[in-house]
Design an enzyme around this catalytic site. Structure first.
Site, PDB file in Angstrom:
ATOM      1  N   SER A  29     -59.100  52.547 -44.242  1.00 30.37           N
ATOM      2  CA  SER A  29     -57.753  52.502 -43.677  1.00 30.37           C
ATOM      3  C   SER A  29     -56.842  51.721 -44.616  1.00 30.37           C
ATOM      4  O   SER A  29     -57.159  51.562 -45.802  1.00 30.37           O
ATOM      5  CB  SER A  29     -57.804  51.889 -42.283  1.00 30.37           C
ATOM      6  OG  SER A  29     -56.592  52.106 -41.603  1.00 30.37           O
ATOM      7  N   ASN A  30     -55.725  51.237 -44.139  1.00 29.64           N
ATOM      8  CA  ASN A  30     -54.809  50.455 -44.987  1.00 29.64           C
ATOM      9  C   ASN A  30     -54.104  49.388 -44.162  1.00 29.64           C
ATOM     10  O   ASN A  30     -54.317  49.275 -42.957  1.00 29.64           O
ATOM     11  CB  ASN A  30     -53.822  51.384 -45.702  1.00 29.64           C
ATOM     12  CG  ASN A  30     -52.979  52.167 -44.720  1.00 29.64           C
ATOM     13  OD1 ASN A  30     -52.206  51.595 -43.962  1.00 29.64           O
ATOM     14  ND2 ASN A  30     -53.145  53.479 -44.700  1.00 29.64           N
ATOM     15  N   HIS A  31     -53.235  48.608 -44.820  1.00 31.58           N
ATOM     16  CA  HIS A  31     -52.632  47.424 -44.196  1.00 31.58           C
ATOM     17  C   HIS A  31     -51.428  47.693 -43.304  1.00 31.58           C
ATOM     18  O   HIS A  31     -50.752  46.761 -42.890  1.00 31.58           O
ATOM     19  CB  HIS A  31     -52.197  46.438 -45.280  1.00 31.58           C
ATOM     20  CG  HIS A  31     -53.334  45.688 -45.895  1.00 31.58           C
ATOM     21  ND1 HIS A  31     -54.207  44.944 -45.158  1.00 31.58           N
ATOM     22  CD2 HIS A  31     -53.739  45.587 -47.178  1.00 31.58           C
ATOM     23  CE1 HIS A  31     -55.102  44.398 -45.963  1.00 31.58           C
ATOM     24  NE2 HIS A  31     -54.835  44.787 -47.198  1.00 31.58           N
TER      25      HIS A  31
END
Ligand code: C5P
Length: 222
Positions: A29-31
């Site tokens: 995933s990402n931030h």
């Protein structure tokens, strides 16, 4: 009281990250916190729009009065957007869609039996580019999170994805981008105009973006 200038306008906002499963317990995933997209959904609702929020997993509460559709992966987000496209006048894509997903999802938890492990990734569909290809009279707004050559890269996205406006932010700058309450953005338009905005709360930036959407809609109607 905010004037209801977007009454009768159907706006679909995407927000948050996407989550791409590796196995039943792990993911890529990402931030992205979802804050920017949620702020846009809230401000659009305040301006009288009918709002659908297609959101990846986030920890924040969605605004009241908004139709919330929860998804995980980019493919699910794509389906959720496509299903609702017919009934949408404006699409604002604030989601940080994962560019790649694991090619295979393991049915069972991957065991740590080897010293190194390679996960093969394949490209996700570019939802916004797909929308740009069948734009019709819809207004399309994209985001561009960059760490270098901000305006040039954002301009390429505007052209390539057939957008009306790009909200570009340099995520390497302090006070901009992921998981903070403020953002520093530049707005790019089809006629080559670039509007540089000062650092502001995401909620306020959402208001500025929606004012431009009102104008773009006005042009479309008139
Ligand atoms: O990832 P990229 O910088 O190209 O993202 C620019 C815009 O395109 C964003 O608005 C993002 O939500 C959208 N996008 C998308 N589907 C992807 C990648 C990005 O809709 N697979």
């Amino acid at each position: 009281l905010t004037p209801k200038r977007l009454a009768g306008t159907r706006i679909l906002v995407t927000a948050g990250p996407t989550l791409e499963e590796i196995d039943p317990v792990r993911f890529i995933s990402n931030h992205s916190s979802g804050k920017m997209g949620y702020a846009i959904a809230r401000q659009a609702r305040l301006r009288g729009a009918e709002v659908t929020l297609v959101t990846g997993p986030t920890c924040i509460a969605p605004p009241l009065g908004v139709d919330v559709v929860r998804v995980q992966s980019a493919q699910q987000m794509r389906e959720a957007v496509r299903e609702r496209l017919e009934k949408t006048d404006v699409v604002i894509k604030a989601a940080a869609v994962a560019d790649y997903r694991p090619k295979l999802r393991a049915g069972n938890k991957v065991k740590k039996e080897t010293e190194s492990l390679t996960i093969e990734l394949e490209k996700n569909p570019d939802i916004l580019a797909e929308l740009g290809a069948c734009k019709g009279k819809r207004i399309l707004v994209g985001f561009a999170a960059e760490t270098q050559d901000l305006v040039r890269n954002a301009g390429v996205k505007l052209e390539k994805k057939n957008l009306d406006m790009v909200v570009a932010n340099d995520v390497s700058q302090e006070g901009a981008g992921f998981n903070v309450d403020t953002n520093i953005a530049k707005l790019l338009f089809r006629d080559g105009r670039v509007e540089e905005l000062p650092i502001m709360e995401k909620e306020e930036l959402a208001g500025v973006i929606l004012e431009h959407v009102e104008h773009l809609r006005g042009g479309e109607r008139g």
